[in-house]
Design an enzyme around this catalytic site. Structure first.
Site, short mmCIF file in Angstrom:
data_model
loop_
_atom_site.label_atom_id
_atom_site.label_comp_id
_atom_site.label_asym_id
_atom_site.label_seq_id
_atom_site.Cartn_x
_atom_site.Cartn_y
_atom_site.Cartn_z
NE ARG A 67 -3.79 0.38 -6.63
CZ ARG A 67 -3.49 1.10 -5.58
NH1 ARG A 67 -3.69 2.42 -5.58
NH2 ARG A 67 -3.02 0.53 -4.50
CB ALA A 72 0.37 -1.53 -0.17
CD GLU A 100 -1.67 2.45 4.62
OE1 GLU A 100 -2.72 2.02 4.08
OE2 GLU A 100 -1.44 3.67 4.72
CD GLU A 138 -4.79 -0.68 1.86
OE1 GLU A 138 -4.41 -1.81 1.48
OE2 GLU A 138 -4.47 0.38 1.30
CD GLU A 195 -7.59 2.86 1.01
OE1 GLU A 195 -8.11 3.33 2.05
OE2 GLU A 195 -6.37 2.74 0.86
#
Length: 182
Positions: free
Chosen positions: A63, A75, A92, A96, A144
């Site tokens: 992040r 998410a 998602e 993910e 990701e």
């Protein structure tokens, strides 16, 4: 009922792909007005994926705003107009962490920072998990591309919250709600 606050004037400060920022001049209860900066956000979904051994799927993701990798739940943004949020959550989850859910139930919802943001998060509890077939897996890119995916017992995940190891607000709320819902 209380005083009805009205927007007298709204000035756009920034328009982006994920959020916009405006400054609203709003009527106040004392008869005056005040400026309030507002981050208008599309909203998001979060998934507490709980397997048959009572383990949750956590991801560790970079992040940039924090300059760190943090533990979160799968998410994503509600960025497809008209898409049912449960379908967004399922998409998602597949993108993910390469999982599908036979059952997807709305667990809780929250406003992450109502003092300045419209962000509305819907948190789902996913059960009856199964792997996405290899040929159908989503190719992860950007931050990701190197997600760390682990399964942790729900009680251990809650302990991680209280030790300060999981600090993402939606993850904290989702994990505590999942534990309470048992």
């Amino acid at each position: 009922m209380g005083f009805e606050h009205e927007v007298v004037k709204s000035t756009e400060r920034y328009r982006g792909a994920i959020f916009d920022v405006v400054t609203d001049e709003v009527t106040m209860s004392d008869g005056g007005t005040a400026e309030r900066d507002v981050v208008r956000n599309k909203g998001a979904v979060v998934v507490v994926a709980l397997d048959e051994q009572d383990r949750v799927v956590l991801i560790k993701q970079y992040r940039h705003a924090l300059g760190a990798r943090i533990w979160e739940l799968p998410a994503g943004l509600r960025d497809v107009d008209g898409e049912d949020p449960a379908l967004t959550a399922a998409r998602e989850l597949a993108e993910e962490v390469d999982l599908t859910a036979g059952r997807m139930d709305r667990l809780i919802e929250l406003h992450t920072s109502p003092g300045f943001s419209t962000e509305h998060v819907l948190i789902y509890l996913a059960r009856e998990l199964a792997p996405v077939p290899d040929a159908e897996r989503h190719e992860r890119t950007a931050e990701e591309a190197d997600l760390e995916v682990v399964r942790v017992g729900l009680d251990e995940a809650v302990a991680m919250v209280f030790r300060g190891e999981i600090t993402n607000a939606a993850a904290v709320a989702g994990l505590l709600a999942a534990a309470q819902s048992r």
